[in-house]
Design an enzyme around this catalytic site. Structure first.
Site, PDB file in Angstrom:
ATOM      1  N   SER A  15      -7.406  -7.164 -49.287  1.00 20.44           N
ATOM      2  CA  SER A  15      -6.425  -7.093 -50.374  1.00 20.44           C
ATOM      3  C   SER A  15      -5.785  -8.441 -50.680  1.00 20.44           C
ATOM      4  O   SER A  15      -5.523  -8.764 -51.845  1.00 20.44           O
ATOM      5  CB  SER A  15      -5.347  -6.067 -50.032  1.00 20.44           C
ATOM      6  OG  SER A  15      -4.727  -6.365 -48.791  1.00 20.44           O
TER       7      SER A  15
ATOM      8  N   GLU B  53     -17.488 -13.147 -42.483  1.00 18.01           N
ATOM      9  CA  GLU B  53     -16.279 -13.974 -42.483  1.00 18.01           C
ATOM     10  C   GLU B  53     -16.358 -15.034 -41.390  1.00 18.01           C
ATOM     11  O   GLU B  53     -16.015 -16.204 -41.607  1.00 18.01           O
ATOM     12  CB  GLU B  53     -15.046 -13.088 -42.275  1.00 18.01           C
ATOM     13  CG  GLU B  53     -14.729 -12.198 -43.465  1.00 18.01           C
ATOM     14  CD  GLU B  53     -13.636 -11.188 -43.197  1.00 18.01           C
ATOM     15  OE1 GLU B  53     -13.115 -10.610 -44.162  1.00 18.01           O
ATOM     16  OE2 GLU B  53     -13.289 -10.970 -42.012  1.00 18.01           O
TER      17      GLU B  53
ATOM     18  N   THR C 279     -12.424 -11.512 -47.646  1.00 14.16           N
ATOM     19  CA  THR C 279     -12.464 -10.114 -48.064  1.00 14.16           C
ATOM     20  C   THR C 279     -11.145  -9.426 -47.723  1.00 14.16           C
ATOM     21  O   THR C 279     -10.535  -9.728 -46.699  1.00 14.16           O
ATOM     22  CB  THR C 279     -13.622  -9.383 -47.351  1.00 14.16           C
ATOM     23  OG1 THR C 279     -14.862  -9.969 -47.763  1.00 14.16           O
ATOM     24  CG2 THR C 279     -13.637  -7.898 -47.677  1.00 14.16           C
TER      25      THR C 279
ATOM     26  N   GLY D 209     -10.584  -5.657 -40.482  1.00 13.73           N
ATOM     27  CA  GLY D 209     -10.123  -4.363 -40.956  1.00 13.73           C
ATOM     28  C   GLY D 209     -10.939  -3.861 -42.133  1.00 13.73           C
ATOM     29  O   GLY D 209     -11.090  -2.660 -42.336  1.00 13.73           O
ATOM     30  N   GLY D 210     -11.495  -4.802 -42.897  1.00 17.35           N
ATOM     31  CA  GLY D 210     -12.345  -4.449 -44.032  1.00 17.35           C
ATOM     32  C   GLY D 210     -13.822  -4.433 -43.698  1.00 17.35           C
ATOM     33  O   GLY D 210     -14.664  -4.325 -44.595  1.00 17.35           O
TER      34      GLY D 210
ATOM     35  N   ASP E 184      -9.076 -16.865 -46.557  1.00 21.51           N
ATOM     36  CA  ASP E 184      -9.199 -15.449 -46.214  1.00 21.51           C
ATOM     37  C   ASP E 184      -7.900 -14.949 -45.597  1.00 21.51           C
ATOM     38  O   ASP E 184      -7.066 -15.742 -45.146  1.00 21.51           O
ATOM     39  CB  ASP E 184     -10.359 -15.248 -45.229  1.00 21.51           C
ATOM     40  CG  ASP E 184     -10.861 -13.813 -45.183  1.00 21.51           C
ATOM     41  OD1 ASP E 184     -10.332 -12.964 -45.920  1.00 21.51           O
ATOM     42  OD2 ASP E 184     -11.795 -13.549 -44.396  1.00 21.51           O
TER      43      ASP E 184
ATOM     44  N   ASP F 125      -5.632  -9.638 -40.235  1.00 24.13           N
ATOM     45  CA  ASP F 125      -4.921  -8.420 -39.844  1.00 24.13           C
ATOM     46  C   ASP F 125      -3.774  -8.754 -38.895  1.00 24.13           C
ATOM     47  O   ASP F 125      -2.745  -8.089 -38.902  1.00 24.13           O
ATOM     48  CB  ASP F 125      -5.899  -7.438 -39.205  1.00 24.13           C
ATOM     49  CG  ASP F 125      -6.986  -7.015 -40.191  1.00 24.13           C
ATOM     50  OD1 ASP F 125      -6.629  -6.522 -41.274  1.00 24.13           O
ATOM     51  OD2 ASP F 125      -8.173  -7.203 -39.889  1.00 24.13           O
TER      52      ASP F 125
END
Length: 219
Positions: free
Chosen positions: A30, A103, A28, A96-97, A81, A84
């Site tokens: 950007s 995850e 997950t 962060g998400g 994945d 951060d």
């Protein structure tokens, strides 16, 4: 290259690790979103995916990529994945998400964990990025007090509810010298679902986007 271009480069580079006919674990964020975009180009070569968040699931399904429940499969060869932060020992801060628990579950199941990140995420010591902790809502104040005892400054992430229905505490003021020890200590706190330290189960390969191209680091 912009930061987003670096993320796109590593997202596409991760395709080299995808084995045709398999189910792929998808993260997950950007950078993981760029991997999903890349995965769409070979969607007919894979059986499907396992997703770490509702956001990633929606993106995968928009491309017509099958998404399986993790309980439906017996094995997972690959998980891709972002992070951060990532240190030289391939240990990471993630979450962060707010998808850290799913995850971490997929990372535990996968035979191989490929971390994709731009070079700004590389650090010598973890902790400059606030450490996310997923917490059962009624335990928020108790867990926050315990995190202070561990040297952190927890901050409640307002207006964020995880896909599991829980809240996030972001812990500042940490210089994480012994990531595995801190991961164990925080996970042991009653009310904690999991902490965003991926130290006991770190990445096996890191694909780092740099101005000179994608750098590959292996454990």
């Amino acid at each position: 290259m912009t930061q987003d271009e670096l993320k796109k480069a590593v997202g596409w580079a991760a395709l080299d690790y995808v084995t045709p006919g398999t189910i792929v674990g998808v993260g997950t964020g950007s950078t993981a979103a760029h991997f999903i975009d890349a995965l769409a180009s070979i969607k007919h070569q894979i059986e499907g995916t396992v997703s770490s968040s509702e956001m990633s699931t929606a993106r995968l399904k928009a491309y017509g990529i099958p998404v399986f429940d993790l309980n439906e499969i017996d094995a997972l060869s690959l998980y891709v994945d972002g992070a951060d932060e990532i240190n030289g020992q391939m240990q990471m801060i993630k979450g962060g998400g707010a998808a850290l628990t799913r995850e971490k579950i997929i990372a535990a199941v996968a035979d191989r964990f490929i971390c994709i990140a731009d070079e700004s995420k590389q650090v010598d010591v973890l902790g400059h990025f606030p450490l996310p902790v997923e917490v059962i809502p009624m335990a928020r104040s108790y867990v926050a007090r315990e995190l202070v005892k561990l040297g952190g400054l927890p901050e409640y992430r307002q207006d964020v509810i995880t896909d599991n229905g829980n809240i996030i505490l972001d812990v500042y003021n940490l210089s994480i010298i012994d990531p595995i020890r801190l991961e164990t200590a925080i996970n042991a706190l009653t009310g904690v679902v999991t902490v965003g330290l991926f130290a006991a189960r770190g990445a096996d390969v890191a694909l780092i986007g740099t101005a000179d191209g994608v750098k590959t680091i292996k454990k």
